[in-house]
Design a protein around this motif. Structure first.
Motif, PDB file in Angstrom:
ATOM      1  N   ASN A 202       5.623  -0.488  -3.445  1.00 12.77           N
ATOM      2  CA  ASN A 202       4.839  -1.322  -2.544  1.00 12.77           C
ATOM      3  C   ASN A 202       5.263  -1.264  -1.081  1.00 12.77           C
ATOM      4  OD1 ASN A 202       2.656  -2.990  -2.029  1.00 12.77           O
ATOM      5  ND2 ASN A 202       3.925  -4.813  -2.077  1.00 12.77           N
ATOM      6  N   LEU A 203       4.742  -0.285  -0.364  1.00 10.75           N
ATOM      7  CA  LEU A 203       4.913  -0.182   1.083  1.00 10.75           C
ATOM      8  C   LEU A 203       4.057  -1.239   1.767  1.00 10.75           C
ATOM      9  CD1 LEU A 203       5.723   1.443   3.698  1.00 10.75           C
ATOM     10  CD2 LEU A 203       3.614   2.750   3.313  1.00 10.75           C
ATOM     11  N   LYS A 204       4.630  -1.942   2.736  1.00  5.47           N
ATOM     12  CA  LYS A 204       3.857  -2.925   3.501  1.00  5.47           C
ATOM     13  C   LYS A 204       4.574  -3.257   4.806  1.00  5.47           C
ATOM     14  CE  LYS A 204       5.619  -6.997   1.011  1.00  5.47           C
ATOM     15  NZ  LYS A 204       5.247  -8.072   0.103  1.00  5.47           N
ATOM     16  N   ASN A 205       3.935  -4.075   5.604  1.00  8.31           N
ATOM     17  CA  ASN A 205       4.499  -4.562   6.867  1.00  8.31           C
ATOM     18  C   ASN A 205       4.953  -3.423   7.783  1.00  8.31           C
ATOM     19  OD1 ASN A 205       4.026  -7.240   6.188  1.00  8.31           O
ATOM     20  ND2 ASN A 205       5.993  -7.415   5.136  1.00  8.31           N
ATOM     21  N   VAL A 206       4.068  -2.470   8.004  1.00  6.17           N
ATOM     22  CA  VAL A 206       4.351  -1.373   8.925  1.00  6.17           C
ATOM     23  C   VAL A 206       4.168  -1.874  10.361  1.00  6.17           C
ATOM     24  CG1 VAL A 206       3.513   0.882   9.744  1.00  6.17           C
ATOM     25  CG2 VAL A 206       3.733   0.441   7.291  1.00  6.17           C
TER      26      VAL A 206
ATOM     27  N   VAL B 293       0.942  -3.086  12.128  1.00  6.62           N
ATOM     28  CA  VAL B 293      -0.177  -2.189  11.843  1.00  6.62           C
ATOM     29  C   VAL B 293      -0.611  -2.475  10.400  1.00  6.62           C
ATOM     30  CG1 VAL B 293      -0.996   0.188  11.798  1.00  6.62           C
ATOM     31  CG2 VAL B 293       0.882  -0.439  13.324  1.00  6.62           C
ATOM     32  N   PRO B 294      -1.664  -3.247  10.204  1.00 10.90           N
ATOM     33  CA  PRO B 294      -2.075  -3.582   8.837  1.00 10.90           C
ATOM     34  C   PRO B 294      -2.693  -2.379   8.118  1.00 10.90           C
ATOM     35  CG  PRO B 294      -3.656  -4.426  10.420  1.00 10.90           C
ATOM     36  CD  PRO B 294      -2.516  -3.851  11.218  1.00 10.90           C
ATOM     37  N   GLY B 295      -2.623  -2.402   6.799  1.00  6.45           N
ATOM     38  CA  GLY B 295      -3.307  -1.400   6.001  1.00  6.45           C
ATOM     39  C   GLY B 295      -2.457  -0.225   5.569  1.00  6.45           C
ATOM     40  N   ALA B 296      -1.162  -0.426   5.321  1.00 15.54           N
ATOM     41  CA  ALA B 296      -0.294   0.663   4.872  1.00 15.54           C
ATOM     42  C   ALA B 296      -0.719   1.143   3.491  1.00 15.54           C
ATOM     43  CB  ALA B 296       1.159   0.200   4.837  1.00 15.54           C
ATOM     44  N   VAL B 297      -0.848   2.461   3.334  1.00 11.57           N
ATOM     45  CA  VAL B 297      -1.233   3.046   2.047  1.00 11.57           C
ATOM     46  C   VAL B 297      -0.053   3.821   1.465  1.00 11.57           C
ATOM     47  CG1 VAL B 297      -2.838   4.596   0.855  1.00 11.57           C
ATOM     48  CG2 VAL B 297      -3.656   3.172   2.745  1.00 11.57           C
ATOM     49  N   THR B 298       0.413   4.863   2.149  1.00 13.80           N
ATOM     50  CA  THR B 298       1.573   5.623   1.672  1.00 13.80           C
ATOM     51  C   THR B 298       2.390   6.134   2.847  1.00 13.80           C
ATOM     52  OG1 THR B 298       0.380   7.732   1.616  1.00 13.80           O
ATOM     53  CG2 THR B 298       0.446   6.482  -0.428  1.00 13.80           C
TER      54      THR B 298
ATOM     55  N   TYR C 107       9.143  -0.766   8.616  1.00 15.36           N
ATOM     56  CA  TYR C 107       8.338  -1.007   7.417  1.00 15.36           C
ATOM     57  C   TYR C 107       9.177  -1.670   6.342  1.00 15.36           C
ATOM     58  CZ  TYR C 107      10.457   3.474   6.044  1.00 15.36           C
ATOM     59  OH  TYR C 107      11.335   4.485   5.778  1.00 15.36           O
ATOM     60  N   GLN C 108       8.499  -2.128   5.314  1.00 24.08           N
ATOM     61  CA  GLN C 108       9.126  -2.801   4.180  1.00 24.08           C
ATOM     62  C   GLN C 108       8.722  -2.094   2.902  1.00 24.08           C
ATOM     63  OE1 GLN C 108       8.499  -7.065   3.992  1.00 24.08           O
ATOM     64  NE2 GLN C 108       8.475  -7.025   1.764  1.00 24.08           N
ATOM     65  N   ILE C 109       9.698  -1.942   1.999  1.00 19.11           N
ATOM     66  CA  ILE C 109       9.423  -1.479   0.645  1.00 19.11           C
ATOM     67  C   ILE C 109      10.011  -2.510  -0.299  1.00 19.11           C
ATOM     68  CG2 ILE C 109       9.834   0.305  -1.087  1.00 19.11           C
ATOM     69  CD1 ILE C 109       9.915   2.348   1.151  1.00 19.11           C
ATOM     70  N   ASP C 110       9.171  -3.027  -1.188  1.00 19.64           N
ATOM     71  CA  ASP C 110       9.625  -4.019  -2.152  1.00 19.64           C
ATOM     72  C   ASP C 110      10.410  -3.356  -3.272  1.00 19.64           C
ATOM     73  OD1 ASP C 110       8.373  -6.049  -0.746  1.00 19.64           O
ATOM     74  OD2 ASP C 110       6.558  -5.953  -1.940  1.00 19.64           O
ATOM     75  N   GLY C 111      11.205  -4.154  -3.951  1.00 24.05           N
ATOM     76  CA  GLY C 111      11.965  -3.686  -5.100  1.00 24.05           C
ATOM     77  C   GLY C 111      11.981  -4.746  -6.174  1.00 24.05           C
TER      78      GLY C 111
END
Length: 190
Positions: A11-15, A35-40, A112-116
């Motif tokens: 889950n990539l988010k918060n770019v 920048v909303p809308g992170a995909v990959t 950016y943020q990646i969840d774990g």
């Protein structure tokens, strides 16, 4: 603060981006812009291993760290980022945005943020450059599928050698909460 290290990530988010300015070897960044809308985000390590042979064996191996390169796919790159990074201009009167071939793109930090499974990890690549996002579209059929935009990203070292930083399970909450207010820089001990 997380208590244990993640076993997996998703889950990539918060770019966000922050424009980089380098003056006399000193880096500084503008305020991060979300920048909303992170995909990959797919970044591969760059660098080679060069063996040195002596005494009939690989006596030493030199490993070069060339940073990272890859791509950032977003739902859509916002007009503000097109202007801040790639030099597009917005006409004051008719509000039309223009790309000009003579504009030089700016370097930027990418946050950016990646969840774990145990908590999130926050990243900052300090010195990025990117290609303009592509243009594309596709007709709707019996389904309506959003189209995305991709920029090829390269992250290289600053003059001091730093490429990126990432939070850990032990990172204090104060550092995490300030992550998107300014680009993280290690503060010298007082």
């Amino acid at each position: 603060m997380m208590n244990q290290e993640n076993k997996v990530q998703f889950n990539l988010k918060n770019v966000a981006y922050a424009v980089l300015t380098q003056t006399n070897g000193t880096a500084s960044w503008g305020t991060p812009v979300m920048v909303p809308g992170a995909v990959t985000l797919t970044l591969d390590a760059e660098g080679d291993i060069t063996p040195f042979y002596a005494d009939g064996i690989a006596y030493y191996r030199a490993i070069a760290n060339g940073g990272y390169s890859g791509s950032l796919e977003m739902a859509r790159y916002p007009d503000q980022m097109l202007q801040d990074i790639w030099g597009y201009t917005l006409d004051d009167t008719d509000k039309v945005i223009t790309e000009n071939v003579n504009m030089e793109p700016k370097s930027f930090a990418l946050l950016y943020q990646i969840d774990g499974d145990a908590g999130n990890q926050l990243y900052c690549l300090y010195n990025c450059s990117g290609t303009r996002p592509g243009i594309g579209g596709k007709t709707n059929t019996n389904t309506k599928e959003p189209q995305t935009q991709t920029s090829n990203i390269s992250a290289s070292a600053l003059e001091n050698g730093d490429v990126f930083v990432r939070t850990t399970a032990q990172t204090p909450d104060s550092v995490r909460q300030a992550w998107y207010t300014k680009v993280y820089e290690k503060q010298a001990a007082a």
